[in-house]
Design a protein around this motif. Structure first.
Motif, short mmCIF file in Angstrom:
data_model
loop_
_atom_site.label_atom_id
_atom_site.label_comp_id
_atom_site.label_asym_id
_atom_site.label_seq_id
_atom_site.Cartn_x
_atom_site.Cartn_y
_atom_site.Cartn_z
N VAL A 16 -0.44 5.54 6.35
CA VAL A 16 -0.68 4.10 6.15
C VAL A 16 -0.64 3.36 7.48
CG1 VAL A 16 0.28 1.98 5.14
CG2 VAL A 16 0.09 4.04 3.74
N ASP A 17 0.33 3.68 8.32
CA ASP A 17 0.42 3.04 9.63
C ASP A 17 -0.78 3.38 10.49
OD1 ASP A 17 2.81 1.63 9.30
OD2 ASP A 17 4.04 3.31 9.96
N ARG A 18 -1.20 4.64 10.47
CA ARG A 18 -2.37 5.05 11.26
C ARG A 18 -3.62 4.31 10.82
NH1 ARG A 18 -2.60 8.09 15.87
NH2 ARG A 18 -4.41 9.23 15.06
N MET A 19 -3.82 4.21 9.52
CA MET A 19 -5.01 3.55 9.00
C MET A 19 -4.98 2.06 9.32
SD MET A 19 -5.48 5.47 5.32
CE MET A 19 -6.93 4.52 4.92
N VAL A 66 0.84 -1.20 0.00
CA VAL A 66 0.00 0.00 0.00
C VAL A 66 0.87 1.25 0.00
CG1 VAL A 66 -1.68 1.33 1.33
CG2 VAL A 66 -1.95 -1.14 1.11
N LEU A 67 1.95 1.23 0.77
CA LEU A 67 2.83 2.40 0.82
C LEU A 67 3.50 2.66 -0.52
CD1 LEU A 67 4.21 4.70 2.29
CD2 LEU A 67 5.97 3.08 3.04
N VAL A 68 3.89 1.61 -1.23
CA VAL A 68 4.50 1.80 -2.55
C VAL A 68 3.57 2.62 -3.44
CG1 VAL A 68 5.25 0.65 -4.66
CG2 VAL A 68 5.91 -0.28 -2.44
N VAL A 69 2.30 2.23 -3.47
CA VAL A 69 1.33 2.93 -4.32
C VAL A 69 1.01 4.31 -3.76
CG1 VAL A 69 -0.99 2.85 -5.27
CG2 VAL A 69 0.36 0.75 -5.10
N PRO A 109 7.19 10.48 3.76
CA PRO A 109 7.07 10.13 5.17
C PRO A 109 5.65 10.34 5.71
CG PRO A 109 9.06 11.40 4.81
CD PRO A 109 8.25 11.48 3.55
N ALA A 110 4.97 11.39 5.23
CA ALA A 110 3.59 11.62 5.66
C ALA A 110 2.68 10.49 5.18
CB ALA A 110 3.09 12.96 5.11
N ALA A 111 2.92 10.00 3.96
CA ALA A 111 2.13 8.88 3.45
C ALA A 111 2.37 7.62 4.28
CB ALA A 111 2.48 8.62 1.98
N LEU A 157 0.86 9.78 -4.21
CA LEU A 157 0.63 11.08 -3.57
C LEU A 157 1.73 12.07 -3.91
CD1 LEU A 157 -0.65 9.95 -0.05
CD2 LEU A 157 -1.99 11.00 -1.90
N THR A 158 2.95 11.60 -4.02
CA THR A 158 4.05 12.50 -4.37
C THR A 158 3.89 13.06 -5.77
OG1 THR A 158 5.58 11.34 -2.89
CG2 THR A 158 6.55 12.65 -4.65
#
Length: 224
Positions: free
Chosen positions: A212-215, A103-106, A206-208, A111-112
């Motif tokens: 992702v961790d929060r969600m 998920v973070l990769v995408v 880093p914000a993304a 987002l960037t």
């Protein structure tokens, strides 16, 4: 252990390692401020600034085989090349049973690049007459992807703290420098456009990862 008991793995590691959150948070804020400052400075401009004029002549218009290397690097952030890199990274994450990382990769790269797409018409800086140039989306994409891969590597034992921070910073510098050189060499961007793209990735990725961790954490709490 009873025969009918199902053994499951523990929760997936955070994609933003706790040891790096404070450091990367500070870097993200500084990077965002740099993007804003450069955007205000070059808003509506269609010519190189002082820094650009001192760097661009030494890099722009490189002959073969360096031009071929620049074109190959540029392709990595073109739609086809970027899709191949993202699919490969997502596949690797899924094969290693790290869906949050996939998920973070995408999210990180998407987002960037989305941020650069939104910023370009807002800043309105152009190159070659009408092409919006600030910030560099190519530089932002490759830097974001390198940051994501580095963040996932720092989640492994033995790569936290100072070693992890060094890996993340080195990865971002290497990817940003390679793509930034290619963009200036091909005449697609001013050097300050490249810096803006690099800083956009440092601010957004880093914000993304934090999001992702929060969600993922919220999802686990709901299931409980």
């Amino acid at each position: 252990m009873s025969a009918g008991r199902v053994v499951t793995g523990g929760p997936e590691r955070a994609v933003l390692p706790p040891a790096l959150r404070g450091w990367l948070g500070l870097i993200a804020v500084l990077a965002a401020l740099t993007v804003v400052a450069l955007g205000v400075l070059y808003a509506g401009h269609g010519r190189p600034g002082g820094v650009d004029a001192s760097i661009q002549p030494a890099v722009n218009g490189v002959p073969p085989p360096w031009r071929n290397a620049a074109l190959a690097t540029d392709f990595l952030a073109e739609p086809a090349g970027a899709a191949v890199l993202v699919v490969a990274a997502v596949t690797g994450c899924l094969l290693s049973r790290r869906p949050r990382a996939a998920v973070l990769v995408v999210a990180g790269t998407g987002l960037t690049v989305g941020a650069t797409t939104l910023l370009k018409p807002l800043v309105g800086r152009t190159i070659h007459g009408e092409h919006l140039s600030f910030p560099s989306g190519h530089t932002a994409f490759l830097t974001a992807l390198a940051l994501v891969v580095a963040l996932l590597a720092t989640g492994r034992p033995g790569l936290g703290g100072r070693a992890g921070a060094s890996l993340v910073l080195a990865s971002a510098l290497a990817a940003g420098a390679a793509m930034g050189w290619a963009q200036v060499a091909l005449g697609a961007h001013y050097p300050t456009d490249v810096l803006g793209g690099w800083c956009t990735a440092l601010a957004v990725t880093p914000a993304a990862a934090w999001l992702v961790d929060r969600m993922a954490g919220a999802g686990r709490r709901e299931r409980r």
